[in-house]
Design an enzyme around this catalytic site. Sequence first.
Site, PDB file in Angstrom:
ATOM      1  N   LYS B  79      11.331   2.028 -26.844  1.00 36.93           N
ATOM      2  CA  LYS B  79      10.895   1.923 -28.242  1.00 36.93           C
ATOM      3  C   LYS B  79       9.377   1.992 -28.276  1.00 36.93           C
ATOM      4  O   LYS B  79       8.702   1.337 -27.469  1.00 36.93           O
ATOM      5  CB  LYS B  79      11.383   0.596 -28.828  1.00 36.93           C
ATOM      6  CG  LYS B  79      11.124   0.443 -30.336  1.00 36.93           C
ATOM      7  CD  LYS B  79      11.688  -0.881 -30.867  1.00 36.93           C
ATOM      8  CE  LYS B  79      11.545  -0.981 -32.387  1.00 36.93           C
ATOM      9  NZ  LYS B  79      12.085  -2.245 -32.917  1.00 36.93           N
ATOM     10  N   SER B 162      14.908  -1.721 -37.181  1.00 33.62           N
ATOM     11  CA  SER B 162      13.841  -0.786 -36.918  1.00 33.62           C
ATOM     12  C   SER B 162      14.005   0.020 -35.638  1.00 33.62           C
ATOM     13  O   SER B 162      13.377   1.063 -35.483  1.00 33.62           O
ATOM     14  CB  SER B 162      12.518  -1.543 -36.839  1.00 33.62           C
ATOM     15  OG  SER B 162      12.481  -2.364 -35.677  1.00 33.62           O
ATOM     16  N   SER B 186      16.659  -5.942 -35.886  1.00 37.25           N
ATOM     17  CA  SER B 186      16.225  -4.585 -35.536  1.00 37.25           C
ATOM     18  C   SER B 186      16.874  -3.989 -34.303  1.00 37.25           C
ATOM     19  O   SER B 186      16.756  -2.799 -34.059  1.00 37.25           O
ATOM     20  CB  SER B 186      14.705  -4.541 -35.363  1.00 37.25           C
ATOM     21  OG  SER B 186      14.070  -4.480 -36.618  1.00 37.25           O
TER      22      SER B 186
END
Lengths: 484, 496
Positions: B79, B162, B186
């Site tokens: 990420k 997210s 997330s």
Amino acid sequence: MAYVIEGRTGAWELVIGLEVHAQVISNAKLFSGAATDFGSAPNSQVSFVDAAFPGMLPVINRFCVEQAVRTGLGLKAEINLTSVFDRKNYFYADLPAGYQISQYQQPIVGKGVLDLDMPDGTVRTVGITRLHLEQDAGKSVHDQHPAKTFVDLNRSGVALMEIVSEPDLRSPEEAGAYLRKLRSILRYLGTCDGNMEEGSMRCDVNVSVRRSGEPYGTRCEIKNVNSVRFVMQAIEFEARRQIEVVEDGGKIVQETRLWDTTKFVTRSMRSKEEAHDYRYFPDPDLLPLVLEPAWVEGIKATLPELPDEKKKRFIDVYGLSPYDAGVLVADQERAAFYETVAKGRDPKIAANWVTGDLFGALNRSGKDIAESPISADALGGLIDLMADDTISGRIAKDVFAEMFETGKPAAAIVEEKGLRQVTDTGAIDGAIAAVLAANADKVAEFRSGKDKLFGFFVGQVMKQTQGKANPALVNDLLSKKLKE
Amino acid sequence: MSAAGLIGLTLAEARDGLAKGDFTAVELTDAYIAATERARVLNCYITETPDRARDMAKASDARAAGERRPLEGIPLGIKDLFCTKDVLTTAASHILDGFKPPYESTVTSNLWRDGAVMLGKLNLDEFAMGSANITSYYGNVVNPWSPGEPGKWTRTLVPGGSSGGSASAVAFGAALGATGTDTGGSIRQPASFTGVAGIKPTYGRCSRFGIVAFASSLDQAGPMARTVKDCAILLRSMAGHDPKDSTSVDVPVPDYEAALAGSVKGLRVGIPREYRVDGMPAEIDAIWERGKAWLRDAGATVVDVSLPHTKYALPAYYIVAPAEASSNLARYDGVRFGLRVDPGGSLIDMYEATRGEGFGREVRRRILIGTYVLSAGYYDAYYLQAQKVRTRIAQDFTAAFEACDVLLTPTAPSAAFGIGEKMDDPIAMYLNDVFTVPANLAGLPGLSVPAGLDEGGLPLGLQIVGRPFDEETVLRAGAVIEAAAGRFRPAFFGLG
């Protein structure tokens, strides 16, 4: 007699509180491993934490915490076993994270006291409100480029102790005494070098005025005053300014002001309305700081003898006057110097030589005690030569001057220059005979009752012996001779 | 083995195949590099690092059998909230333009230490703020479950957020596993939306050092992978105490994979009654019921529990998280790194221009909310009150765990929705996190495991929440559901 300023409409009392930012003596910063070396090249003492790079996290420096606790203990203050670090949010180019890590509602040190030794011999006790740990900001440099500002982050993240006094101070002199005393304690503790000129100790001054017995007036804060003298001057100016405003029918506006070191005035910096809203909240990157009572006790056990205790001991053990004791203990090195000199010697004579001759000579030459050309042992040697009548007190002053000049030991100077005191009664008798013979008229006058001439004869005999004659012997033999 | 065959392996299978010498790390990595290229239509990677991946894979292949590390040669996506040394790190924000950190996050360092291979940096919501991966400066991520042909979707679905890039890449087969971060859901919500497994461990289990901060007291890194076992393997490498993060906790990291071998016999599974929300699709309720039945079949007992302050969790979260974010994001000022927009005026002008242009709408909104709730005069009513709620919510969980060992809930109140839906209503968007936020507020471990498909063929996840540092039990319960539910793959998986 309380200090007041006479205005047009009567006397005004001053109410003063000080916030001192004392830079913690530590090799590393408060929350990063970066070094804190002074005078290093700009931005050479900066870690990614200090520069607030993304993902960087603060980790508390144990030694800085220890220094704060040590200082709290030195101020006889409550140590809060649980304290909390908060973020104080504001934007500025030299504040890389956009917030300063500080302590707001739960500081590491609570209420304490500081005793001021006033020149008249009285002691004034001033309350300490709190001491908390916080980070210093970096430095903005505005004079390197016509349009741009440079930022040096070497100072960013360095540990500071903010030490806040109660509004207990009532005159510029008391404020000065507070700062000197605080500095002395910090230096004794080894927690701050107290150097205001270099900015390692900085002071914000809160000043208000009131009629005696009335509640506190509105205060103004004067930021970043960087010497004891400036603090005293700024208070004096600010109080007079406020009195003038009030006496002219105006109102004091709570605001932050600056001390102008060239014009000797305070100037408005920002009003209460323009004040930052710092949006304090507990720093989620740091857990509450929890101290073990045993750890605090361990620090307590290593505290040095502090100025107040040392002063009391100097008075009790050495029989010094409170004034002399105060002068000696103000600085740890000076006190230690004195104690070396006094060891095995008359403590009052030692105090007179240290506080009088030595401190005077050091002041005149702008030297620190550490740079003294005369060591404590050497000064002791000089006092010993007087004690065993090798030299007279008068000669000793000359020998002292020579020692200060050359750094040679007293005994060597005395030998080299033949300053050994004459204690041979025959030699003194000879000198007396010569003086009396040369001044027969004055001898007659003396004998007819003009007693005051005795001093003249002493002086002449000393002159005859180049000052080396033992003064007591001279007195003794001369009075016998004159009575014959 | 064919490249498509390699992509089809789970992380555990790939690890074992590499160990046996069935294929090389370079072969596996090359297959994934090809898959990342094919996945570009999903926009799941912001930065691909194929050269670095091949170098790392070669280094893995060069290791002698006796020197093999736990993740030797396993290609992962990271990420883009994790700082990776000398590799562009964006947080999906314009304001970090060109930022190549001179340091590595602890979690990714741990992965490389254990032999993993980096495929690239995965897309996300800007600064991890979002539940649909539509706030990225680098464009939205597409859910590989979107109906229609790749690139010619009949309806373009969001992957959740997210960690949308992580979820999308793992679901599509463009990474064998990925790192995510979870501040309010997330990891778990996008895992649910894309049919993958993802665990947010206990707060303090993984170091936050080197992760771009969103809300420091809630942020926690965790793995996303195709199976619960793969998550267990990854978590063991990612976790561990880190002296550089004062909030990381010094407790031993167990062998999570080994823990999966245990049984759930006698396990008490709590069903919080407050998680039945109005308007929740019947399918989600049905899947929840099925989850209970599967666990019961495996020997667990199901008990009703109450978490009375649940309804205050979301409002409290949307005070605490923006408050911390407003302060955490103050450092993006154009002075030291990233974007600087200098209109040639004062310092304030530069700040305003840089931050105005550098931050997207959602980030600006949260900075404004956060600044407001911390302001003088509002702090007590908002921030302080929210912290009190947070304490109550944590107490709710403590009380519930007297009666049960884990909690079973839906992960999200809906399946993946279409891009453009809920976009004009931030509150509707925030409701996505209604089931996941409480675990963040209480710092508890939470796992989302795929549990089935809805009528439209879209994956739905169930969430297991456990006691602090009891990820083992959470994973074990999740594995039971996974075994019963089977695994789910989008139609256009990997190299097709």
